[in-house]
Design a protein around this motif. Sequence first.
Motif, short mmCIF file in Angstrom:
data_model
loop_
_atom_site.label_atom_id
_atom_site.label_comp_id
_atom_site.label_asym_id
_atom_site.label_seq_id
_atom_site.Cartn_x
_atom_site.Cartn_y
_atom_site.Cartn_z
N ARG A 189 1.06 -2.81 -10.41
CA ARG A 189 2.38 -3.00 -11.03
C ARG A 189 3.39 -1.98 -10.49
NH1 ARG A 189 1.05 -1.63 -15.79
NH2 ARG A 189 0.06 -3.63 -16.22
N ALA A 190 2.97 -0.72 -10.43
CA ALA A 190 3.88 0.32 -9.95
C ALA A 190 4.23 0.12 -8.48
CB ALA A 190 3.24 1.69 -10.16
N LEU A 191 3.24 -0.25 -7.67
CA LEU A 191 3.51 -0.48 -6.24
C LEU A 191 4.43 -1.68 -6.05
CD1 LEU A 191 -0.07 0.11 -4.79
CD2 LEU A 191 1.91 1.59 -4.49
N ASN A 192 4.22 -2.72 -6.82
CA ASN A 192 5.06 -3.91 -6.73
C ASN A 192 6.50 -3.58 -7.11
OD1 ASN A 192 5.49 -6.78 -6.42
ND2 ASN A 192 5.53 -6.93 -8.65
N ARG A 193 6.67 -2.81 -8.18
CA ARG A 193 8.02 -2.44 -8.62
C ARG A 193 8.71 -1.53 -7.61
NH1 ARG A 193 6.71 -1.24 -15.05
NH2 ARG A 193 6.64 -3.45 -15.71
N ALA A 194 7.89 -0.78 -6.84
CA ALA A 194 8.47 0.11 -5.83
C ALA A 194 8.82 -0.64 -4.54
CB ALA A 194 7.49 1.24 -5.52
N GLY A 195 8.55 -1.94 -4.51
CA GLY A 195 8.94 -2.74 -3.35
C GLY A 195 7.85 -3.04 -2.36
N HIS A 196 6.62 -2.63 -2.66
CA HIS A 196 5.50 -2.92 -1.77
C HIS A 196 4.99 -4.34 -2.02
CE1 HIS A 196 5.02 1.22 -0.37
NE2 HIS A 196 5.21 1.61 -1.63
N ARG A 197 4.55 -4.99 -0.96
CA ARG A 197 3.82 -6.23 -1.13
C ARG A 197 2.37 -5.86 -1.46
NH1 ARG A 197 3.04 -11.31 3.17
NH2 ARG A 197 1.91 -12.65 1.71
N VAL A 198 1.84 -6.40 -2.54
CA VAL A 198 0.50 -6.05 -2.99
C VAL A 198 -0.39 -7.29 -2.93
CG1 VAL A 198 -0.90 -5.15 -4.88
CG2 VAL A 198 1.41 -4.26 -4.51
N VAL A 199 -1.55 -7.13 -2.33
CA VAL A 199 -2.55 -8.19 -2.26
C VAL A 199 -3.84 -7.68 -2.90
CG1 VAL A 199 -4.03 -9.50 -0.68
CG2 VAL A 199 -1.59 -9.30 -0.22
N VAL A 200 -4.48 -8.53 -3.69
CA VAL A 200 -5.74 -8.18 -4.34
C VAL A 200 -6.84 -9.04 -3.74
CG1 VAL A 200 -6.95 -7.89 -6.53
CG2 VAL A 200 -4.45 -7.69 -6.45
N THR A 201 -7.92 -8.43 -3.28
CA THR A 201 -9.01 -9.17 -2.65
C THR A 201 -10.23 -9.20 -3.56
OG1 THR A 201 -9.72 -7.17 -1.47
CG2 THR A 201 -8.25 -8.68 -0.30
N ALA A 202 -11.06 -10.24 -3.35
CA ALA A 202 -12.27 -10.41 -4.16
C ALA A 202 -13.33 -11.11 -3.34
CB ALA A 202 -11.97 -11.22 -5.42
N GLY A 203 -14.59 -10.76 -3.59
CA GLY A 203 -15.71 -11.43 -2.97
C GLY A 203 -16.05 -12.71 -3.70
N ALA A 204 -16.97 -13.48 -3.13
CA ALA A 204 -17.36 -14.77 -3.70
C ALA A 204 -17.90 -14.61 -5.11
CB ALA A 204 -18.40 -15.44 -2.81
N ALA A 316 -4.67 6.36 -12.87
CA ALA A 316 -3.79 5.50 -12.08
C ALA A 316 -2.70 6.33 -11.38
CB ALA A 316 -3.17 4.43 -12.96
N GLN A 317 -2.17 7.32 -12.08
CA GLN A 317 -1.14 8.16 -11.48
C GLN A 317 -1.68 8.92 -10.28
OE1 GLN A 317 2.08 8.22 -12.11
NE2 GLN A 317 2.37 9.72 -10.45
N GLU A 318 -2.91 9.37 -10.38
CA GLU A 318 -3.53 10.08 -9.27
C GLU A 318 -3.67 9.17 -8.05
OE1 GLU A 318 -7.60 12.79 -8.68
OE2 GLU A 318 -7.36 11.49 -10.43
N VAL A 319 -4.03 7.92 -8.29
CA VAL A 319 -4.16 6.96 -7.19
C VAL A 319 -2.80 6.70 -6.55
CG1 VAL A 319 -4.75 4.57 -6.61
CG2 VAL A 319 -6.24 5.89 -8.11
N LEU A 320 -1.77 6.53 -7.36
CA LEU A 320 -0.43 6.29 -6.83
C LEU A 320 0.04 7.48 -5.98
CD1 LEU A 320 1.17 4.66 -9.98
CD2 LEU A 320 0.87 3.55 -7.74
N GLU A 321 -0.23 8.67 -6.43
CA GLU A 321 0.15 9.85 -5.63
C GLU A 321 -0.62 9.89 -4.31
OE1 GLU A 321 -0.63 13.06 -8.29
OE2 GLU A 321 1.12 12.63 -9.57
N ALA A 322 -1.89 9.49 -4.35
CA ALA A 322 -2.68 9.47 -3.12
C ALA A 322 -2.18 8.41 -2.15
CB ALA A 322 -4.15 9.23 -3.46
#
Length: 338
Positions: A189-204, A316-322
């Motif tokens: 959500r935060a990345l999307n609001r910051a203007g990034h295109r976000v894709v989520v991947t999943a296995g079968a 989540a904040q730690e991940v965003l900073e990374a």
Amino acid sequence: MTARGAGTRPRVLVLRALGLGDLLTAVPCLRALRRSMPAHEIVLAAPARLAAAVAATGLVDRLLPAGAPGRAVPAGLAWTGPPPEVAVDLHGNGPASRGLLQRLRPDRLMAYGHPHPPGTAAPEWRADEHERERWCRLLNWYGIDADPADLRIPRPPCPSPAPGAVVLHPGADSAARRWPPERFAAVARALNRAGHRVVVTAGAGVGRPARRVAAEAGLPPGAVLGGADDVPFPRLCALVGAARCVVVGDTGLAHLATALGTPSVVLFGPVAPRLWGPPPDARHRVLWHPVPGEDPLRPGDAHGTVPDARLLRITAQEVLEAVEQVLDAATPPARSSS
């Protein structure tokens, strides 16, 4: 030396009947074997589902389908023709994997093996060694120069389905290594609001967490790739290779980002990054919160049924900073106009 027919190409059999991450950590060894024995046919015993990934390395002549539940040694190998000239055990360090190869009567067997058969010399197994370094050391002991830093694979020629996206992968083989979907959603959500295109991947068969992440993050339709089936490996490889960053747990997609040189943020829990993490590089950030005094290598159960306590310490904040840090590290400095 085993008798061979005229014109028969000598063969090297490599046993690595495990997953995608295991395959990619073995790339330096496969490249070393290819370089040191260019006239040999390199045969890799690995699960059939990895066929496209094996082909993408460009280092294997033939896949010999092999596998077993979990990380067990296959019961047998469908090997035909003369015995291999060389057999290499990259599967484990015990008599099961070594014995599987010994039954094929190779001219030469390269293995750790514990305990060593009486009267044989073999390198010593080290429990605290990174996976790439462990197998390169094995080959080096047998006189084959292998460099654990030689881990890159070529990017595929096909176009990315989402060039420049930030890729989030909430899945992993065990629950112990799955960061909660709601936290992935907060990051998305935060990345999307910051203007990034976000894709989520999943296995079968594991599309539900990915769809939950996308829905809670308010991502547009089509943001989830895979789920009903695996994303075809060439498409997945193109996606990761052209991504701005990958956010992932300790699983195969993390190793794919490393192999393609894509910036990554990798979340570790029950097993230390010292054993499975990316190489030291500003493009990669490892998040890992062990407790002083506990086992420094495997403080949790890698096959546990609930998220590991160390994984849950990552916010989540730690991940965003990374993510911001690795994106900054991957951005070339602006050129001076003067």
